[in-house]
Design an enzyme around this catalytic site. Sequence first.
Site, PDB file in Angstrom:
ATOM      1  N   PRO A 230     -41.734 -10.027  12.043  1.00 21.50           N
ATOM      2  CA  PRO A 230     -40.552 -10.819  12.363  1.00 21.50           C
ATOM      3  C   PRO A 230     -39.931 -10.370  13.686  1.00 21.50           C
ATOM      4  O   PRO A 230     -40.197  -9.245  14.119  1.00 21.50           O
ATOM      5  CB  PRO A 230     -39.590 -10.524  11.207  1.00 21.50           C
ATOM      6  CG  PRO A 230     -40.376  -9.822  10.176  1.00 21.50           C
ATOM      7  CD  PRO A 230     -41.591  -9.253  10.811  1.00 21.50           C
ATOM      8  N   PRO A 231     -39.147 -11.224  14.298  1.00 24.16           N
ATOM      9  CA  PRO A 231     -38.504 -10.869  15.560  1.00 24.16           C
ATOM     10  C   PRO A 231     -37.681  -9.599  15.410  1.00 24.16           C
ATOM     11  O   PRO A 231     -37.054  -9.384  14.383  1.00 24.16           O
ATOM     12  CB  PRO A 231     -37.581 -12.059  15.843  1.00 24.16           C
ATOM     13  CG  PRO A 231     -38.094 -13.171  15.017  1.00 24.16           C
ATOM     14  CD  PRO A 231     -38.799 -12.576  13.850  1.00 24.16           C
ATOM     15  N   THR A 233     -38.702  -6.492  15.191  1.00 19.98           N
ATOM     16  CA  THR A 233     -39.255  -5.350  14.474  1.00 19.98           C
ATOM     17  C   THR A 233     -39.901  -4.342  15.417  1.00 19.98           C
ATOM     18  O   THR A 233     -40.414  -3.338  14.968  1.00 19.98           O
ATOM     19  CB  THR A 233     -40.284  -5.796  13.426  1.00 19.98           C
ATOM     20  OG1 THR A 233     -41.079  -6.835  13.983  1.00 19.98           O
ATOM     21  CG2 THR A 233     -39.611  -6.294  12.172  1.00 19.98           C
ATOM     22  N   GLY A 234     -39.912  -4.635  16.695  1.00 21.64           N
ATOM     23  CA  GLY A 234     -40.386  -3.630  17.642  1.00 21.64           C
ATOM     24  C   GLY A 234     -41.780  -3.880  18.181  1.00 21.64           C
ATOM     25  O   GLY A 234     -42.445  -2.936  18.613  1.00 21.64           O
ATOM     26  N   LYS A 235     -42.240  -5.117  18.194  1.00 29.42           N
ATOM     27  CA  LYS A 235     -43.590  -5.394  18.689  1.00 29.42           C
ATOM     28  C   LYS A 235     -43.707  -5.099  20.189  1.00 29.42           C
ATOM     29  O   LYS A 235     -44.625  -4.415  20.626  1.00 29.42           O
ATOM     30  CB  LYS A 235     -43.959  -6.862  18.397  1.00 29.42           C
ATOM     31  CG  LYS A 235     -43.941  -7.183  16.913  1.00 29.42           C
ATOM     32  CD  LYS A 235     -44.311  -8.621  16.632  1.00 29.42           C
ATOM     33  CE  LYS A 235     -43.292  -9.612  17.113  1.00 29.42           C
ATOM     34  NZ  LYS A 235     -42.020  -9.545  16.378  1.00 29.42           N
ATOM     35  N   THR A 236     -42.752  -5.617  20.929  1.00 27.86           N
ATOM     36  CA  THR A 236     -42.759  -5.362  22.367  1.00 27.86           C
ATOM     37  C   THR A 236     -42.624  -3.879  22.639  1.00 27.86           C
ATOM     38  O   THR A 236     -43.330  -3.311  23.481  1.00 27.86           O
ATOM     39  CB  THR A 236     -41.599  -6.113  23.041  1.00 27.86           C
ATOM     40  OG1 THR A 236     -41.592  -7.457  22.569  1.00 27.86           O
ATOM     41  CG2 THR A 236     -41.740  -6.099  24.535  1.00 27.86           C
ATOM     42  N   GLU A 452     -14.413 -18.763  -2.916  1.00 28.11           N
ATOM     43  CA  GLU A 452     -15.027 -17.444  -2.738  1.00 28.11           C
ATOM     44  C   GLU A 452     -14.961 -16.638  -4.028  1.00 28.11           C
ATOM     45  O   GLU A 452     -15.898 -15.911  -4.362  1.00 28.11           O
ATOM     46  CB  GLU A 452     -14.347 -16.680  -1.592  1.00 28.11           C
ATOM     47  CG  GLU A 452     -14.463 -17.348  -0.223  1.00 28.11           C
ATOM     48  CD  GLU A 452     -15.894 -17.657   0.191  1.00 28.11           C
ATOM     49  OE1 GLU A 452     -16.811 -16.917  -0.213  1.00 28.11           O
ATOM     50  OE2 GLU A 452     -16.091 -18.672   0.897  1.00 28.11           O
TER      51      GLU A 452
HETATM   52  P1  ADP Z   1     -39.990  -7.767  18.972  1.00 30.19           P
HETATM   53  O1  ADP Z   1     -40.861  -7.720  20.163  1.00 30.19           O
HETATM   54  O2  ADP Z   1     -40.705  -7.431  17.706  1.00 30.19           O
HETATM   55  O3  ADP Z   1     -39.186  -9.024  18.832  1.00 30.19           O
HETATM   56  P2  ADP Z   1     -38.631  -5.697  20.346  1.00 30.19           P
HETATM   57  O4  ADP Z   1     -39.739  -4.749  20.541  1.00 30.19           O
HETATM   58  O5  ADP Z   1     -38.315  -6.554  21.509  1.00 30.19           O
HETATM   59  O6  ADP Z   1     -38.892  -6.625  19.096  1.00 30.19           O
HETATM   60  O7  ADP Z   1     -37.340  -4.911  19.874  1.00 30.19           O
HETATM   61  C1  ADP Z   1     -36.108  -5.056  20.503  1.00 30.19           C
HETATM   62  C2  ADP Z   1     -35.372  -3.737  20.549  1.00 30.19           C
HETATM   63  O8  ADP Z   1     -35.059  -3.300  19.249  1.00 30.19           O
HETATM   64  C3  ADP Z   1     -36.171  -2.621  21.144  1.00 30.19           C
HETATM   65  O9  ADP Z   1     -36.057  -2.604  22.534  1.00 30.19           O
HETATM   66  C4  ADP Z   1     -35.567  -1.395  20.506  1.00 30.19           C
HETATM   67  O10 ADP Z   1     -34.408  -0.995  21.186  1.00 30.19           O
HETATM   68  C5  ADP Z   1     -35.159  -1.882  19.148  1.00 30.19           C
HETATM   69  N1  ADP Z   1     -36.190  -1.563  18.153  1.00 30.19           N
HETATM   70  C6  ADP Z   1     -36.939  -2.456  17.473  1.00 30.19           C
HETATM   71  N2  ADP Z   1     -37.780  -1.814  16.610  1.00 30.19           N
HETATM   72  C7  ADP Z   1     -37.543  -0.510  16.766  1.00 30.19           C
HETATM   73  C8  ADP Z   1     -38.103   0.667  16.172  1.00 30.19           C
HETATM   74  N3  ADP Z   1     -39.071   0.596  15.236  1.00 30.19           N
HETATM   75  N4  ADP Z   1     -37.637   1.862  16.566  1.00 30.19           N
HETATM   76  C9  ADP Z   1     -36.665   1.945  17.499  1.00 30.19           C
HETATM   77  N5  ADP Z   1     -36.109   0.892  18.103  1.00 30.19           N
HETATM   78  C10 ADP Z   1     -36.524  -0.334  17.743  1.00 30.19           C
HETATM   79 ZN    ZN Z   2     -19.611 -20.973  -0.689  1.00 29.25          ZN
END
Ligand code: ADP
Ligand code: ZN
Length: 650
Positions: A230-231, A233-236, A452
């Site tokens: 998912p977006p 999660t740290g792929k980039t 609520e």
């Molecule tokens: P994706 O490419 O999966 O959408 P990103 O790699 O761009 O996500 O993550 C965005 C930011 O979130 C990263 O630059 C980092 O700061 C933080 N981040 C995401 N996952 C991690 C992780 N596993 N550990 C530390 N920081 C993380």
């Molecule tokens: Zn409601």
Amino acid sequence: MSSNPPNPSKPPSPSAPPNPLRSTRLWITLGIILLANIIITNVLLAPAQPTTVTLPYDVFKQQVTAGNVISVTTTGDAITGVTKTPVNETKTGVTATHFTTQRPSFADDGLEPLLEQHGVTINAKPENPPPPFWETLLLSFGPTLLIVFGVLYLFRRIGNASGAGGLLGSFGQSRARLYNPETPGTTFADVAGIDEVKQELQELVDFLREPQKYQRLGGMVPKGVLLIGPPGTGKTLLARAVAGEAKVPFFSQSASEFVEAIVGVGASRVRDLFMKARQAAPAIIFIDELDAIGRSRSAGLRIGGNDEQEQTLNQILTEMDGFEPGKGVIVLAATNRADVLDQALLRPGRFDRRVTLQPPDRRGRTAILKIHAAKVPLGPDVDLDQIAGATPGLVGADLANLVNEAALGAARKGETVVSATDFFEAIDRILLGTERHLMLSPSDRERIAYHESGHALLGLLVPGADPVRKVTIIPHGGALGVTVQSPIGDRFNYGEDYLRARIIGALGGRAAEQLVYNNVSTGAANDLQQVTQIAHEMVVRWGMSPKIGPLAFAEDSGSGLGMVRPYSEATASEVDMEVKRIADECFADAMRLLTEHRSQLDSLARAVLKDDSLDEEQILAATGIQRQTPAGGGENGATQAAASVSAKAP
Ligand code: ADP
Ligand code: ZN
């Protein structure tokens, strides 16, 4: 209302070096220099003009005869000259030694002998003097220059439109080429909570560092690795870390940027990107959002840019087939949906290695928080593990954002350290959206309070529901009131009971309004959306309808239009009936429970009206209900809960 905050923006990609011809400042400077030049040569350096009088021709002849004229200069019939003693211009009364006069063209007066006779020096200038140098230049080159600049301008416009952002030369080049590859300073130490994944990628790092070692043993190194998750999660981040660990150049490009309006540009950009990477090998190519072009071609109709996507995709495949293994270029690609990718991409020799990233569990969240919190001064009362416990469902990007929000909040308050309170306020902001100040009538507030309270009370009454953390009737984001429920631990697998509890809770707002006012409002729109989604998935995805049986009819929601439904009309209407049955049953349950506990509903609504917001303790106190013991969820499934938020929309 979704409880996942928007992702913080990604690290800025390296910017293209400024194209000198595109910089406005350069043009302005050139213009100023040119202007200054013209002024200097024509005004300042021009010879000072002496005072000159205009004489009638006969007066001029008299002066010659009187021997007062020293020299004359003729240009055609115009005569200028200098006299010994100043002459007087009768009309204006000006006297000067310089004069001009016009000789009548019919004059046949033997002027030359007269001048010679009185010893006047005679000069003559051609009637049409040659134009100054710069004028000649401008006249001869001007039109050509105009055309050249016009063409350049046009190409630049096209270049911009196609996203290449440059002059002629950048047509069809990947943007990855326009900036130099970077060697990221990111390492595995910057990535937390996904240790298994790091181990898998360590092999790539080793290979990039010492390709020979692997080739000697005949090992096959993957050409392409797909990072699925998912977006946020740290792929980039991981891809950069691989490049950073191996200290190799990192070429990064988002797949959607390949595809532009002009057909063929994408493919040529791909070609270029791979060529550049091969030259820099060992290197890493990172393609983000691969699903933007790599969607399954069998999935029927695709909207827009069909040909272009296909060509771009084919070019990527060709390039990946083309380079020999062991050349030292590894392609990492990210997607959040592997299921919609074209099978051709996943064949051996292409993206045959797949790495899945899950949202982190509590331990992972603690580790990620630790990394990001290292950059801010923490107060002594901050317990990162406790914060991780309060943020189920948040991914790395959310957590990075959370730390940032907490630090900003502390700065606003003028604190020197970031305290636990700052963190919990930031969690509220992220989960609920920012507070809004709306003027609501007392009757509106009461209705929202009951709505609520309906959610919250059912959250307390239905066994297996997530604990209710907070109820508020302060408008947040797009919602007029919010009830926050979050699980005690991470859940990865849901029982049918839990799903029904979610539906009953979500219907609590509508049920309370029905019960108290005997009519309903638009406020339950979001709730009903959630209800429909959960009930539908129960029927078509999780096989929880006895009528439909243990079958999965979930449509591939990612493939867009044109998908052939894998079941008949009869089944479709049966699915609809089953979804409706579940929702109806749950609504009846909600009505029954609230009717039975009407007095608790009233007291909770009164308490919310009085205090605007109630936390967990206050809610339990107002209703007199004991805290539930949590129903455990196993850690064996794939999906994971975020804190659920029931919001009453305007
Ligand atoms: P994706 O490419 O999966 O959408 P990103 O790699 O761009 O996500 O993550 C965005 C930011 O979130 C990263 O630059 C980092 O700061 C933080 N981040 C995401 N996952 C991690 C992780 N596993 N550990 C530390 N920081 C993380
Ligand atoms: Zn409601």
